[in-house]
Design an enzyme around this catalytic site. Structure first.
Site, PDB file in Angstrom:
ATOM      1  N   HIS A  18       0.834  -1.214   0.000  1.00  0.00           N
ATOM      2  CA  HIS A  18       0.000   0.000   0.000  1.00  0.00           C
ATOM      3  C   HIS A  18       0.869   1.265   0.000  1.00  0.00           C
ATOM      4  O   HIS A  18       0.589   2.209  -0.742  1.00  0.00           O
ATOM      5  CB  HIS A  18      -0.891   0.046   1.259  1.00  0.00           C
ATOM      6  CG  HIS A  18      -1.917  -1.046   1.357  1.00  0.00           C
ATOM      7  ND1 HIS A  18      -2.034  -1.866   2.454  1.00  0.00           N
ATOM      8  CD2 HIS A  18      -2.898  -1.435   0.506  1.00  0.00           C
ATOM      9  CE1 HIS A  18      -3.029  -2.713   2.280  1.00  0.00           C
ATOM     10  NE2 HIS A  18      -3.572  -2.481   1.101  1.00  0.00           N
ATOM     11  N   LYS A  42     -17.359  -8.177   6.106  1.00  0.00           N
ATOM     12  CA  LYS A  42     -15.983  -8.600   6.404  1.00  0.00           C
ATOM     13  C   LYS A  42     -15.699  -8.604   7.898  1.00  0.00           C
ATOM     14  O   LYS A  42     -16.178  -7.738   8.621  1.00  0.00           O
ATOM     15  CB  LYS A  42     -14.988  -7.621   5.753  1.00  0.00           C
ATOM     16  CG  LYS A  42     -14.691  -7.933   4.303  1.00  0.00           C
ATOM     17  CD  LYS A  42     -13.441  -7.196   3.856  1.00  0.00           C
ATOM     18  CE  LYS A  42     -13.145  -7.423   2.395  1.00  0.00           C
ATOM     19  NZ  LYS A  42     -11.975  -6.656   1.933  1.00  0.00           N
ATOM     20  N   ARG A  91      -1.701  -5.802  -8.665  1.00  0.00           N
ATOM     21  CA  ARG A  91      -0.622  -6.755  -8.422  1.00  0.00           C
ATOM     22  C   ARG A  91      -0.590  -7.833  -9.487  1.00  0.00           C
ATOM     23  O   ARG A  91       0.447  -8.213  -9.976  1.00  0.00           O
ATOM     24  CB  ARG A  91      -0.820  -7.441  -7.057  1.00  0.00           C
ATOM     25  CG  ARG A  91      -0.549  -6.562  -5.890  1.00  0.00           C
ATOM     26  CD  ARG A  91      -1.141  -7.118  -4.624  1.00  0.00           C
ATOM     27  NE  ARG A  91      -2.590  -7.012  -4.629  1.00  0.00           N
ATOM     28  CZ  ARG A  91      -3.355  -7.254  -3.586  1.00  0.00           C
ATOM     29  NH1 ARG A  91      -2.818  -7.661  -2.469  1.00  0.00           N
ATOM     30  NH2 ARG A  91      -4.658  -7.115  -3.667  1.00  0.00           N
ATOM     31  N   SER A 130      -2.505  -7.907   2.629  1.00  0.00           N
ATOM     32  CA  SER A 130      -2.858  -7.849   4.055  1.00  0.00           C
ATOM     33  C   SER A 130      -3.211  -9.236   4.576  1.00  0.00           C
ATOM     34  O   SER A 130      -2.910  -9.570   5.727  1.00  0.00           O
ATOM     35  CB  SER A 130      -4.041  -6.901   4.275  1.00  0.00           C
ATOM     36  OG  SER A 130      -3.681  -5.584   3.965  1.00  0.00           O
TER      37      SER A 130
HETATM   38  P1  ADP Z   1      -9.560  -4.159  -0.579  1.00  0.00           P
HETATM   39  O1  ADP Z   1     -10.335  -4.861   0.471  1.00  0.00           O
HETATM   40  O2  ADP Z   1     -10.276  -2.995  -1.205  1.00  0.00           O
HETATM   41  O3  ADP Z   1      -8.881  -5.055  -1.601  1.00  0.00           O
HETATM   42  P2  ADP Z   1      -6.907  -3.732   0.420  1.00  0.00           P
HETATM   43  O4  ADP Z   1      -6.532  -3.007   1.673  1.00  0.00           O
HETATM   44  O5  ADP Z   1      -6.557  -5.176   0.355  1.00  0.00           O
HETATM   45  O6  ADP Z   1      -8.425  -3.456   0.266  1.00  0.00           O
HETATM   46  O7  ADP Z   1      -6.257  -3.017  -0.847  1.00  0.00           O
HETATM   47  C1  ADP Z   1      -6.440  -1.664  -1.152  1.00  0.00           C
HETATM   48  C2  ADP Z   1      -5.743  -1.339  -2.471  1.00  0.00           C
HETATM   49  O8  ADP Z   1      -4.348  -1.560  -2.356  1.00  0.00           O
HETATM   50  C3  ADP Z   1      -6.190  -2.188  -3.659  1.00  0.00           C
HETATM   51  O9  ADP Z   1      -6.193  -1.373  -4.819  1.00  0.00           O
HETATM   52  C4  ADP Z   1      -5.113  -3.222  -3.775  1.00  0.00           C
HETATM   53  O10 ADP Z   1      -4.990  -3.727  -5.104  1.00  0.00           O
HETATM   54  C5  ADP Z   1      -3.910  -2.397  -3.404  1.00  0.00           C
HETATM   55  N1  ADP Z   1      -2.816  -3.232  -2.924  1.00  0.00           N
HETATM   56  C6  ADP Z   1      -2.825  -4.097  -1.889  1.00  0.00           C
HETATM   57  N2  ADP Z   1      -1.625  -4.714  -1.755  1.00  0.00           N
HETATM   58  C7  ADP Z   1      -0.840  -4.229  -2.749  1.00  0.00           C
HETATM   59  C8  ADP Z   1       0.511  -4.479  -3.185  1.00  0.00           C
HETATM   60  N3  ADP Z   1       1.269  -5.390  -2.599  1.00  0.00           N
HETATM   61  N4  ADP Z   1       0.961  -3.769  -4.231  1.00  0.00           N
HETATM   62  C9  ADP Z   1       0.154  -2.872  -4.852  1.00  0.00           C
HETATM   63  N5  ADP Z   1      -1.105  -2.600  -4.517  1.00  0.00           N
HETATM   64  C10 ADP Z   1      -1.608  -3.262  -3.482  1.00  0.00           C
END
Ligand code: ADP
Length: 158
Positions: A18, A42, A91, A130
Site C-alpha cells: 500500500h 468482512k 498486483r 494484508s
Molecule cells: P480491498 O479490500 O479494497 O482489496 P486492500 O486493503 O486489500 O483493500 O487493498 C487496497 C488497495 O491496495 C487495492 O487497490 C489493492 O490492489 C492495493 N494493494 C494491496 N496490496 C498491494 C501491493 N502489494 N501492491 C500494490 N497494490 C496493493
C-alpha cells in the site's frame, strides 16, 4: 481545481504494498485520502481506529496524504470529498479483472466524472497482501519487511 484522489481499501493492516502505491501516487495528486471502507460482510483483524492510527503514523511526513473512514458506495464518498479520482494498485491479472469490473460499474452509476487510476505494484512488492501479513502475524512470523515501521513497532511491543 484541486486533484483529489481517494485510495479506498481495508488496510487490515496497511502493508508496504500500500505505501508503495501511495508514495508513487503522491506527486500526481494535490491530495490523496487513504480511506478505510467499512464492509459489514468482512471480519477485520484490527479495529478501524487502530488501522487509521497506523496509516496516519506511516504518512506523518507526507503532507498531502489524509486518512479517513467511509461507508457505502465509494463514488458517493468521492462526491462528498470533491474527489475526481479513485486510486487502486494492481498486483496480478486477477486484480486487473476484478478492478476493471468495479471501475466500469463506477463509471456507469456515477453522475459525476470519476476516473480510476491504476498503478502497477513495484515488482518486489507484488506478493504482499494484508491477508498474508495477517497469517504471518497469527503464526508469530517476522513482518518487518512486509509492513511500514509504525505497524512493525506497535506489534513488536504488543
Ligand atoms: P480491498 O479490500 O479494497 O482489496 P486492500 O486493503 O486489500 O483493500 O487493498 C487496497 C488497495 O491496495 C487495492 O487497490 C489493492 O490492489 C492495493 N494493494 C494491496 N496490496 C498491494 C501491493 N502489494 N501492491 C500494490 N497494490 C496493493
Amino acid at each position: 481545481m484541486e486533484r483529489i484522489a481517494i485510495f479506498p481499501g481495508s488496510f487490515d493492516p496497511i502493508t508496504t504494498g500500500h505505501t508503495d502505491i501511495v508514495e508513487r501516487a503522491a506527486p500526481l495528486f494535490d491530495k490523496i485520502i487513504v480511506s478505510i471502507g467499512q464492509n459489514i460482510a468482512k471480519n477485520y483483524m484490527y479495529s478501524q481506529e487502530q488501522r487509521k492510527k497506523w496509516i496516519e503514523d506511516t504518512f506523518k511526513n507526507t503532507p498531502n496524504v489524509e486518512v479517513d473512514f467511509y461507508q457505502g458506495l465509494t463514488i458517493e464518498y468521492c462526491k462528498e470529498k470533491n474527489a475526481s479520482y479513485i486510486l487502486r494498485g494492481l498486483r496480478t491479472s486477477a486484480d486487473f479483472e476484478f478492478e476493471k469490473a468495479i471501475a466500469h460499474t463506477n463509471r456507469e452509476i456515477s453522475e459525476i466524472e470519476i476516473e480510476t487510476v491504476f498503478l502497477l505494484t513495484s515488482s518486489e512488492k507484488s506478493f504482499i497482501s494484508s491477508s498474508i501479513v495477517r497469517d504471518v502475524i497469527k503464526n508469530g512470523g517476522n513482518i518487518k519487511n512486509l509492513v511500514p515501521d509504525p505497524v512493525f513497532q506497535s506489534l513488536k511491543n504488543s
